[in-house]
Design a protein around this motif. Structure first.
Motif, short mmCIF file in Angstrom:
data_model
loop_
_atom_site.label_atom_id
_atom_site.label_comp_id
_atom_site.label_asym_id
_atom_site.label_seq_id
_atom_site.Cartn_x
_atom_site.Cartn_y
_atom_site.Cartn_z
N ILE A 1 0.84 -1.20 0.00
CA ILE A 1 0.00 0.00 0.00
C ILE A 1 0.88 1.25 0.00
CG2 ILE A 1 -1.76 1.30 1.25
CD1 ILE A 1 -2.70 -1.36 2.47
N ALA A 2 1.87 1.27 0.89
CA ALA A 2 2.76 2.43 0.98
C ALA A 2 3.55 2.60 -0.30
CB ALA A 2 3.69 2.27 2.18
N ARG A 3 4.02 1.51 -0.88
CA ARG A 3 4.76 1.59 -2.15
C ARG A 3 3.88 2.21 -3.23
NH1 ARG A 3 9.97 -0.09 -4.40
NH2 ARG A 3 9.84 -2.18 -3.52
N TRP A 4 2.64 1.75 -3.33
CA TRP A 4 1.72 2.31 -4.33
C TRP A 4 1.56 3.82 -4.12
CZ3 TRP A 4 -4.20 0.82 -4.57
CH2 TRP A 4 -4.82 1.51 -5.63
N MET A 5 1.37 4.21 -2.85
CA MET A 5 1.18 5.63 -2.57
C MET A 5 2.43 6.44 -2.93
SD MET A 5 -1.00 7.84 -1.60
CE MET A 5 -0.81 9.60 -1.40
N LEU A 6 3.59 5.91 -2.65
CA LEU A 6 4.83 6.60 -3.00
C LEU A 6 4.96 6.77 -4.51
CD1 LEU A 6 7.17 4.86 -0.45
CD2 LEU A 6 6.85 7.34 -0.62
N GLU A 7 4.56 5.76 -5.25
CA GLU A 7 4.59 5.86 -6.71
C GLU A 7 3.56 6.88 -7.21
OE1 GLU A 7 6.72 4.46 -8.96
OE2 GLU A 7 7.86 3.82 -7.20
N GLU A 8 2.43 6.97 -6.54
CA GLU A 8 1.42 7.95 -6.93
C GLU A 8 1.92 9.38 -6.76
OE1 GLU A 8 -1.43 7.76 -8.42
OE2 GLU A 8 -2.09 5.66 -8.22
N TRP B 1 -14.28 7.61 4.66
CA TRP B 1 -14.07 6.26 4.11
C TRP B 1 -12.64 5.77 4.31
CZ3 TRP B 1 -18.41 4.28 4.31
CH2 TRP B 1 -19.56 4.97 3.91
N LEU B 2 -11.69 6.68 4.39
CA LEU B 2 -10.32 6.28 4.72
C LEU B 2 -10.29 5.59 6.07
CD1 LEU B 2 -7.25 6.42 4.06
CD2 LEU B 2 -7.24 8.66 5.19
N PHE B 3 -10.93 6.18 7.06
CA PHE B 3 -10.90 5.61 8.40
C PHE B 3 -11.95 4.51 8.59
CE2 PHE B 3 -8.60 9.60 8.98
CZ PHE B 3 -7.43 9.09 9.53
N PHE B 4 -12.98 4.50 7.79
CA PHE B 4 -13.89 3.36 7.79
C PHE B 4 -13.15 2.10 7.35
CE2 PHE B 4 -17.00 0.61 5.62
CZ PHE B 4 -17.93 0.42 6.64
N ALA B 5 -12.33 2.24 6.32
CA ALA B 5 -11.56 1.09 5.84
C ALA B 5 -10.50 0.67 6.86
CB ALA B 5 -10.90 1.41 4.50
N ALA B 6 -9.88 1.65 7.53
CA ALA B 6 -8.85 1.33 8.51
C ALA B 6 -9.43 0.76 9.80
CB ALA B 6 -8.04 2.58 8.83
N ASP C 1 -8.23 6.51 -2.03
CA ASP C 1 -8.45 5.37 -2.90
C ASP C 1 -7.30 4.37 -2.85
OD1 ASP C 1 -11.03 5.88 -4.45
OD2 ASP C 1 -9.97 7.78 -4.74
N VAL C 2 -6.11 4.84 -2.52
CA VAL C 2 -4.99 3.90 -2.38
C VAL C 2 -5.27 2.95 -1.24
CG1 VAL C 2 -2.53 3.67 -1.89
CG2 VAL C 2 -3.34 5.52 -3.37
N TYR C 3 -5.72 3.48 -0.10
CA TYR C 3 -5.97 2.62 1.05
C TYR C 3 -7.26 1.83 0.92
CZ TYR C 3 -6.25 0.70 5.65
OH TYR C 3 -6.34 -0.21 6.68
N ALA D 1 -3.09 3.82 6.51
CA ALA D 1 -3.98 4.96 6.24
C ALA D 1 -3.27 6.27 6.55
CB ALA D 1 -5.26 4.84 7.06
N ALA D 2 -2.50 6.29 7.64
CA ALA D 2 -1.75 7.49 8.00
C ALA D 2 -0.67 7.79 6.97
CB ALA D 2 -1.13 7.34 9.39
N VAL D 3 0.00 6.76 6.48
CA VAL D 3 1.03 6.95 5.46
C VAL D 3 0.43 7.58 4.21
CG1 VAL D 3 2.59 5.74 3.88
CG2 VAL D 3 2.55 5.13 6.31
N CYS D 4 -0.72 7.08 3.78
CA CYS D 4 -1.37 7.62 2.59
C CYS D 4 -1.75 9.09 2.78
CB CYS D 4 -2.60 6.80 2.23
SG CYS D 4 -2.24 5.13 1.62
N ALA D 5 -2.37 9.39 3.90
CA ALA D 5 -2.79 10.77 4.16
C ALA D 5 -1.58 11.69 4.30
CB ALA D 5 -3.65 10.83 5.41
N TYR D 6 -0.55 11.21 4.98
CA TYR D 6 0.65 12.03 5.18
C TYR D 6 1.32 12.36 3.84
CZ TYR D 6 5.39 13.37 6.38
OH TYR D 6 6.58 14.05 6.45
N LEU D 7 1.50 11.34 3.01
CA LEU D 7 2.20 11.58 1.74
C LEU D 7 1.41 12.51 0.82
CD1 LEU D 7 3.63 8.01 1.04
CD2 LEU D 7 4.93 10.08 1.62
N ALA D 8 0.08 12.42 0.86
CA ALA D 8 -0.74 13.33 0.05
C ALA D 8 -0.50 14.77 0.46
CB ALA D 8 -2.21 12.96 0.18
N GLU D 9 -0.34 15.01 1.76
CA GLU D 9 -0.12 16.37 2.24
C GLU D 9 1.35 16.80 2.07
OE1 GLU D 9 -1.61 16.97 6.17
OE2 GLU D 9 -3.54 16.07 5.73
#
Length: 206
Positions: free
Chosen positions: A17-24, A96-101, A156-158, A68-76
């Protein structure tokens, strides 16, 4: 010289998940591969994440764990990627980010372990019951093209990873809305790149 951004991961883990987000976000990053039996449970990694779990990222000396935190952090942290929510998307993004988490992660995990809460226990577990969680998740991914609206965001990544794996491994039931959502996500260039990188790393890291 230490990299400004380092991913600690195992390619057979939620580190994907984190790798995908980093690539995004298009960030330059260094990868440290860890194995479950040794390096993940030893120093120096335990100084980064005392839980002994991956993924973790270290950015400018600051550690972020939990996907979920990694995704949100990297977006910011990388606003030029356009993956943080705008004002109209923010409510659904965080919901929905935290619903999934929370509920999705707990319900799917309990089901895979054969844990079925009694009627009385449903008041305590937070997610209620698995079937309700699945139905609500289906409604969420069917409401728009993406989880926060008509535009792909970090949520959407998470959320997408949860649905992709759920469909792939059978921890989520067959639903047309899940299949359609997955089909949109797996075509993304960043998803394809990240998957290829993790697949290539899988043999030496196993």
């Amino acid at each position: 010289m230490t990299a400004d951004l380092t991913l600690y991961t195992n390619p057979m883990s939620r580190g994907r998940i984190a790798r995908w987000m980093l690539e995004e976000v298009g960030a330059d990053y260094e990868v440290v591969l860890l194995d479950y039996a040794a390096t993940m449970k030893q120093q120096p990694f335990l100084a980064i994440n005392p839980m002994g779990k991956v993924p973790a990222i270290v950015h400018h000396g600051r550690t972020v764990t939990e996907c979920a935190a990694v995704c949100a952090y990297l977006a910011e942290a990388f606003p030029d990627s356009g993956l943080a929510p705008n004002a109209d998307e923010r409510a659904d993004y965080y919901r929905w980010l935290f619903f999934a988490a929370g509920p999705v992660e707990a319900a799917v995990t309990n089901r895979s372990l054969g844990v079925v809460p009694t009627d009385q226990q449903r008041r305590m577990v937070g997610y209620g019951d698995y079937d309700r969680v699945v139905d609500v998740l289906e409604q969420a991914v069917a409401a728009h093209a993406y989880i926060a609206g008509d535009r792909f965001t970090a949520a959407d990544v998470y959320v997408g990873s949860q649905v992709i794996w759920g469909v792939q491994f059978g921890s989520l039931p067959k639903r047309d809305a899940f299949d359609a959502y997955v089909a949109r996500l797996v075509k993304r260039d960043a998803y394809v790149r990240a998957a290829a990188l993790d697949d290539a790393a899988m043999a030496p890291a196993a």
